[in-house]
Write a protein that holds these residues in place. Structure first.
Motif, PDB file in Angstrom:
ATOM      1  N   LEU A 154       0.819  -1.212   0.000  1.00  0.00           N
ATOM      2  CA  LEU A 154       0.000   0.000   0.000  1.00  0.00           C
ATOM      3  C   LEU A 154       0.855   1.264   0.000  1.00  0.00           C
ATOM      4  N   SER A 155       2.009   1.215   0.659  1.00  0.00           N
ATOM      5  CA  SER A 155       2.865   2.390   0.798  1.00  0.00           C
ATOM      6  C   SER A 155       3.963   2.465  -0.253  1.00  0.00           C
ATOM      7  N   GLY A 156       4.065   1.473  -1.104  1.00  0.00           N
ATOM      8  CA  GLY A 156       5.123   1.466  -2.105  1.00  0.00           C
ATOM      9  C   GLY A 156       6.492   1.166  -1.532  1.00  0.00           C
ATOM     10  N   GLY A 157       6.543   0.347  -0.467  1.00  0.00           N
ATOM     11  CA  GLY A 157       7.827  -0.081   0.080  1.00  0.00           C
ATOM     12  C   GLY A 157       8.314   0.748   1.243  1.00  0.00           C
ATOM     13  N   ARG A 158       7.416   1.097   2.169  1.00  0.00           N
ATOM     14  CA  ARG A 158       7.819   1.972   3.276  1.00  0.00           C
ATOM     15  C   ARG A 158       7.531   1.377   4.655  1.00  0.00           C
ATOM     16  N   ALA A 159       7.225   0.097   4.741  1.00  0.00           N
ATOM     17  CA  ALA A 159       6.821  -0.517   6.007  1.00  0.00           C
ATOM     18  C   ALA A 159       8.023  -0.921   6.846  1.00  0.00           C
ATOM     19  N   ALA A 160       7.840  -0.819   8.185  1.00  0.00           N
ATOM     20  CA  ALA A 160       8.876  -1.268   9.129  1.00  0.00           C
ATOM     21  C   ALA A 160       8.196  -1.833  10.363  1.00  0.00           C
ATOM     22  N   TRP A 161       8.860  -2.805  10.970  1.00  0.00           N
ATOM     23  CA  TRP A 161       8.308  -3.530  12.119  1.00  0.00           C
ATOM     24  C   TRP A 161       9.307  -3.474  13.268  1.00  0.00           C
ATOM     25  N   ASN A 162       8.907  -2.846  14.378  1.00  0.00           N
ATOM     26  CA  ASN A 162       9.715  -2.868  15.596  1.00  0.00           C
ATOM     27  C   ASN A 162       9.339  -4.116  16.377  1.00  0.00           C
ATOM     28  N   VAL A 163      10.245  -5.071  16.435  1.00  0.00           N
ATOM     29  CA  VAL A 163       9.979  -6.360  17.061  1.00  0.00           C
ATOM     30  C   VAL A 163      10.194  -6.251  18.562  1.00  0.00           C
ATOM     31  N   VAL A 164       9.170  -6.562  19.342  1.00  0.00           N
ATOM     32  CA  VAL A 164       9.313  -6.661  20.788  1.00  0.00           C
ATOM     33  C   VAL A 164       8.896  -8.052  21.220  1.00  0.00           C
ATOM     34  N   ALA A 165       9.368  -8.460  22.393  1.00  0.00           N
ATOM     35  CA  ALA A 165       9.080  -9.801  22.893  1.00  0.00           C
ATOM     36  C   ALA A 165       8.642  -9.707  24.345  1.00  0.00           C
ATOM     37  N   SER A 166       7.491 -10.270  24.643  1.00  0.00           N
ATOM     38  CA  SER A 166       6.956 -10.285  26.004  1.00  0.00           C
ATOM     39  C   SER A 166       6.889 -11.718  26.501  1.00  0.00           C
ATOM     40  N   SER A 167       7.004 -11.866  27.823  1.00  0.00           N
ATOM     41  CA  SER A 167       6.903 -13.209  28.384  1.00  0.00           C
ATOM     42  C   SER A 167       5.962 -13.258  29.577  1.00  0.00           C
ATOM     43  N   GLY A 168       5.561 -12.102  30.095  1.00  0.00           N
ATOM     44  CA  GLY A 168       4.820 -12.065  31.344  1.00  0.00           C
ATOM     45  C   GLY A 168       3.384 -12.527  31.230  1.00  0.00           C
ATOM     46  N   ALA A 169       2.909 -13.148  32.302  1.00  0.00           N
ATOM     47  CA  ALA A 169       1.526 -13.587  32.367  1.00  0.00           C
ATOM     48  C   ALA A 169       0.570 -12.398  32.374  1.00  0.00           C
ATOM     49  N   PHE A 170       1.017 -11.260  32.873  1.00  0.00           N
ATOM     50  CA  PHE A 170       0.156 -10.086  32.931  1.00  0.00           C
ATOM     51  C   PHE A 170      -0.343  -9.705  31.535  1.00  0.00           C
TER      52      PHE A 170
END
Length: 429
Positions: free
Chosen positions: A117-133
């Motif tokens: 949709l953006s013509g090649g402008r997407a980015a993903w900030n990867v985060v990782a969670s482990s908590g039960a909350f």
């Protein structure tokens, strides 16, 4: 810094209570599309590489309730970015998406769609969670060991890239199959290969596991270091790790989060900065920050009085959904030493010790300091975190960007259309 080494700039849409100043009459909505559009258009006018949106999958709590100053009701960020793709032409569009509480096929499909949709402008900030909350929102409370959070994230990214690569150069889908520890999937991917090949991957963890994950997997690191020395140490450490993965130093961009306060004189800028920090750290917020470290109820303490003389709880449980500040006992001792040395109150200590790197000065002095960080290998660029939404970036774009351009260290026009091109990143094979 060589003439061809340019400073990279990005803009962050702030949302946490320690950043935004919502008491300011110029502060706008955190949910209306007009706020996102204004900040995005300003960043693009300033020729920034990308706009970065945070994303949380559970509201944070303190003492069993939502903290009054936290932003709540933030829209789902990939949806916002899809809308922003229609009102921008060059600006990269980045957001945080949790690798623990999503699945590779669905997220890879959504990111590939945004890239198209953006013509090649997407980015993903990867985060990782482990908590039960956080997991309670997904009926997965505690299902992932803390030690597995980065192994799952790394496999998640590998799997997403396999999906993006599963289409032929002629535009035909090929069957895929991934058999791993965390994912066992097979089928055909529903979206053609993204224009960038792979959307840009960002990482923000500062622990040793996070640094290794960045070196092996990420294209950009969102760093938070308050001094030139700390920035240089982090920069050298992460860059040296790249070789073991067959990567070059320029394959990973390190961008430090900064706030900027400007004035016609340095003295004026300092007065403005002091006012902003006091607005960001209200008496209520100062006590909350202290309770996060001490792990006990401190509501009876005077924010303008001295720090508690009691010892902190080693494993505080008052705050849920926030990143812990490392060894809280050690942090408390550091804060005590700072308060004693400078004669600071609770609120003054939180103001002095907290917050990200802040550059305060005239447009010329701030531009020189940004250049110095890049010249001395403390960063490849910066993520600007304004204290106001939506107009907090306007002054920087109007007053600092032209100075950087005059110094020959920042672009005067976009040279390509994809985010990878803006960042000078290699195309995936």
């Amino acid at each position: 810094m060589s003439r061809d080494r340019q400073i990279h700039l990005a803009a962050h849409f702030p949302g946490a209570d320690h950043t935004t100043v919502r008491a300011d009459p110029r502060s706008g909505s955190q949910i209306d599309f007009s706020s996102f559009e204004h900040l995005a258009r300003t960043a693009e006018r300033g020729l920034f590489d990308f706009l970065f949106l945070a994303g949380n999958v559970r509201l944070r709590e303190h003492k069993g309730r939502i903290h009054d100053l936290d932003v709540v009701g933030r829209p789902e960020s990939l949806t916002v970015l899809s809308a922003l793709a229609a009102v921008t032409e060059h600006l990269g569009l980045a957001t945080t998406v949790d690798a623990t509480f999503n699945e590779p096929f669905e997220l890879a499909r959504r990111l590939a769609t945004l890239d198209h949709l953006s013509g090649g402008r997407a980015a993903w900030n990867v985060v990782a969670s482990s908590g039960a909350f956080t997991g309670e929102n997904f009926r997965r409370g505690g299902f992932l060991d803390h030690a597995d959070r980065y192994t799952r994230a790394a496999e998640f990214v590998r799997t997403a890239r396999e999906l993006w690569d599963s289409w032929t150069p002629d535009g035909e889908p090929r069957p895929f199959a991934h058999r791993g520890r965390h994912f066992d999937i097979a089928g055909e991917f529903t979206v053609p290969r993204p224009p960038q090949g792979h959307p840009v991957v960002i990482q923000a963890g500062d622990c040793d596991e996070g640094r290794e994950f960045a070196a092996s997997t990420a294209d950009v690191v969102f760093a938070r270091h308050g001094t030139l020395e700390a920035g240089r140490a982090f920069y050298a450490d992460v860059k040296r790790r790249l070789a073991k993965y067959g990567r070059r130093p320029d394959d990973l961009k390190i961008m430090s989060g900064v706030s900027v306060v400007l004035g016609d004189t340095v003295a004026e800028a300092r007065r403005r900065a002091e006012k902003i920090r006091r607005q960001q750290v209200s008496p209520q917020t100062a006590i909350l920050r202290l309770e996060q470290i001490w792990g006990v109820d401190l509501s009876a303490y005077d924010p303008d009085g001295p720090l508690p003389d009691i010892d902190p709880v080693p494993e505080p449980r008052f705050t849920r959904g926030r990143t812990r500040r490392g060894d809280t006992v050690a942090v408390a001792e550091k804060w005590r030493a700072l308060a004693q040395e400078k004669g600071l109150s609770i609120r003054e200590t939180v103001i002095e010790a907290g917050g990200r790197q802040s550059l305060v000065g005239t447009p010329g002095s701030v531009a020189a300091e940004l250049e110095a960080f890049v010249r001395q290998d403390a960063a490849d660029g910066f993520v600007l975190v304004p204290h106001l939404v939506p107009g907090g970036l306007d002054e920087f774009v109007d007053r600092v960007v032209p100075v950087l351009q005059e110094r020959g260290v920042f672009r005067t026009a976009y040279e390509g259309r994809t985010l990878r091109t803006h960042l000078g990143l290699p195309e995936p094979a």
